[in-house]
Design a protein around this motif. Structure first.
Motif, short mmCIF file in Angstrom:
data_model
loop_
_atom_site.label_atom_id
_atom_site.label_comp_id
_atom_site.label_asym_id
_atom_site.label_seq_id
_atom_site.Cartn_x
_atom_site.Cartn_y
_atom_site.Cartn_z
N ARG A 1 -8.12 -7.95 6.50
CA ARG A 1 -7.70 -7.15 7.97
C ARG A 1 -7.64 -8.45 9.59
NH1 ARG A 1 -11.15 -1.85 8.30
NH2 ARG A 1 -12.16 -3.59 6.67
N GLU B 1 -7.18 -4.47 -0.43
CA GLU B 1 -7.80 -5.50 0.27
C GLU B 1 -8.71 -6.48 -0.46
OE1 GLU B 1 -10.11 -5.37 4.40
OE2 GLU B 1 -9.74 -3.36 3.51
N ASP C 1 -7.37 0.46 9.99
CA ASP C 1 -7.55 0.94 8.50
C ASP C 1 -7.08 0.12 7.18
OD1 ASP C 1 -7.79 2.99 10.58
OD2 ASP C 1 -5.66 3.45 10.21
N LEU C 2 -5.96 -0.81 7.22
CA LEU C 2 -5.96 -1.85 6.48
C LEU C 2 -5.28 -2.61 7.14
CD1 LEU C 2 -3.32 0.84 5.16
CD2 LEU C 2 -4.95 0.49 4.15
N ASP D 1 -5.79 0.22 -4.19
CA ASP D 1 -6.33 -0.47 -3.27
C ASP D 1 -5.92 -2.23 -2.78
OD1 ASP D 1 -8.58 1.41 -2.76
OD2 ASP D 1 -9.33 0.91 -4.41
N ASP E 1 -3.58 -6.49 7.25
CA ASP E 1 -2.02 -6.73 8.04
C ASP E 1 -1.76 -8.43 7.79
OD1 ASP E 1 -4.09 -7.71 9.77
OD2 ASP E 1 -3.35 -7.49 11.30
N SER F 1 0.37 3.47 1.81
CA SER F 1 1.05 4.44 2.45
C SER F 1 2.25 3.91 3.48
CB SER F 1 -0.15 4.49 3.86
OG SER F 1 -0.37 2.84 4.22
N HIS G 1 0.81 -0.85 0.36
CA HIS G 1 -0.27 -0.38 -0.07
C HIS G 1 0.92 0.97 -0.54
CE1 HIS G 1 -2.92 2.57 1.51
NE2 HIS G 1 -3.95 2.13 0.76
#
Length: 515
Positions: A324, A182, A330-331, A180, A333, A104, A102
């Motif tokens: 998740r 996920e 939030d994102l 994206d 893992d 981030s 991602h």
């Protein structure tokens, strides 16, 4: 000892980063580069070239054979940590997954102190490296050295994972390397017309005829050479000891294990730790070897197939899934991938039968909170360092992996996978909490994503500055996964290649990081 006249740049390690640097730096015909690789050439070795049999390379002739230190939280097991010992490094023996995580993840580097390193600064270099089958977009590159493809005819278990995820209301992504992450997707693979796309094949082979590039294999660097605080070159073993001078810079690209090891052997590291091994201190730089991070992987959740699995396709996988462990995150893992065959540790295979037509869905944690350390066992360069990621030392990692194990059984309960699964094999049923913890400890292994041991940033534990120069020294940089301050939530091959692409631009003066 023989001494050579030298080169402008001496690149230590012909792996994922080293091959990129050697190729990019020698684009300038006035610059000379020596690339040193401890292992053999990759050319003509069929086992390195064939994607579907990559797992047979682990622990073999082209692997350094490292192990993580015995971990009491993993029932005292020593987990093998494969690292490539051949031209192309780990890109020559890995699973060929091209996954960038991602945006981030890279913004977090700058937040951690690596000023000027963020997703916006790295995206042009991801794109520069890529030859994406879908063509150039704002996010993807075309025409670069690394051919990136998706499975043209996905294995039934790979297709089944996508269908199962959709049944559980997860997104099926068109591209796992889009904005994206996920959901489920076909894997992006470094496979070009049925051949592995290592950095040796993609970057180095096309430029071997350049007169300003010298590649020496079978050359194990044992020592960095200094004149005061200036690194003047290296000593390496190749039919005797050879010293070579670097007129401009020495570039450490030996990986997240060997690069900090060489710095420690040179007396660059924690003052007290070096003293314990009788190493003369050259600089008290305590961050060397600290901040060791890796992504823990469960090998894996195995299922007996209703029908023969047939020949292995692609890289033996073909599909991935991100989700998740806690809806409050939030994102994603957690990350899982398909294995077109059994995937289990020896401890698990002692308890469960995984013979015959068995496939696996293997979950792991891409945002592990446990942090470890690399340290010396001896001042002898022949003795491997102590490598300890301290898996599960943060109890939140155990919680997340238990959650991941449970979700795989949710996937197995979908109509898509019930049509493929005869029975669970290892474990042979959904487990309660205590049983699941025991299974995690017995099956926890590694994604092979070691990094962080020469972290880039500022502050007392930083080892290199934002231009990758070792603090306190001239003409010495580190360019590999060891400089990553926080592991991104993905496989590390793509980030390391993008990092090396940007490092080449910095070294050539084509870009500067903010001061």
């Amino acid at each position: 000892m023989n001494t050579t006249d030298g080169y402008d740049y001496v690149v230590v390690g012909g792996g994922s980063a080293g091959c990129v640097l050697a190729a990019r730096l020698t684009e300038d015909p006035d610059v000379t580069v020596l690339l040193l690789e401890a292992g053999p050439d990759h050319a003509g070795i069929d086992s390195l070239d064939t994607p579907g049999t990559w797992a047979s390379l682990l622990g073999g002739a082209y692997d350094w054979g490292y192990h993580f230190t015995a971990n009491p939280l993993l029932d005292g097991r020593e987990v093998p940590i494969p690292r490539g010992r051949v031209l192309g490094g780990s890109s020559s023996i890995n699973a060929m997954l091209w996954y960038r995580g991602h945006a981030s993840d890279y913004d977090a580097w700058e937040t951690a102190g690596a000023k000027g390193w963020n997703y916006a600064s790295l995206l042009p270099y991801f794109r520069r490296a890529e030859d994406w089958e879908g063509g150039a977009t704002a996010e993807r590159g075309a025409g670069g050295p690394i051919r990136i493809t998706t499975p043209p005819n996905p294995h039934p278990v790979a297709a089944g994972l996508l269908e199962a995820a959709a049944e559980l209301d997860m997104t099926v992504l068109d591209d796992c390397n889009g904005p994206d992450i996920e959901g489920a997707a076909l894997a992006n693979l470094n496979i070009d017309d049925g051949h592995r796309g290592s950095t040796a094949r993609a970057y180095l082979d096309p430029v071997l005829a350049r007169p300003n590039l010298t590649v020496r294999t079978g050359a194990t660097v044992t020592e960095l050479v200094f004149a005061g605080t200036r690194c003047t070159g290296v000593r390496y073993r190749s039919h005797g000891v050879v010293e070579v001078r670097a007129h401009a810079e020495t570039l450490l690209c030996a990986g997240a294990i060997a690069s900090p090891h060489l710095l420690l052997l040179a007396g660059i590291g924690d003052l007290e730790h070096l003293g314990e091994h009788g190493v003369t201190v050259r600089a008290d730089l305590p961050g060397v070897g600290r901040n060791l991070q890796d992504h823990p992987l469960l090998m894996g959740v195995n299922f007996r197939s209703r029908r023969p699995l047939g020949p292995v396709r692609d890289n033996g996988g073909g599909a991935i899934l991100n989700w998740r462990s806690d809806p409050a995150l939030d994102l994603p893992d957690l990350h899982a991938f398909i294995v077109q065959g059994p995937h289990a540790t020896p401890e698990v295979t002692k308890r469960y039968d995984v013979a015959g037509d068995v496939f696996a869905i293997s979950p792991g944690l891409m945002r592990s909170r446990s942090v470890g350390r690399l340290s010396l066992r001896s001042a002898d360069p022949e003795v491997a360092p102590d490598i300890d990621p301290r898996y599960l030392s943060d109890p939140r990692d155990l919680d997340a992996l238990v959650s991941g194990l449970d979700y795989i059984f949710d996937l197995a309960g979908t109509a898509a996978l019930r049509g493929l699964i005869d029975t669970p094999a290892a474990p042979d049923r959904r487990l309660d909490r205590a049983e699941a913890e025991a299974f995690v400890r017995a099956s926890c292994s590694t994604f092979f994503h070691v990094g962080g041991t020469c972290a880039m940033g500022v502050g007392p534990d930083a080892v290199v500055d934002p231009e990758l120069r070792v603090y306190g020294f001239d003409r010495l940089r580190v360019v590999d996964a060891s400089v990553i301050p926080i592991l991104p939530s993905c496989n590390t091959n793509a980030p390391v290649i993008a990092l090396a692409e940007r490092a080449a631009a910095l070294i050539r003066g084509h870009e500067r990081t903010p001061s």
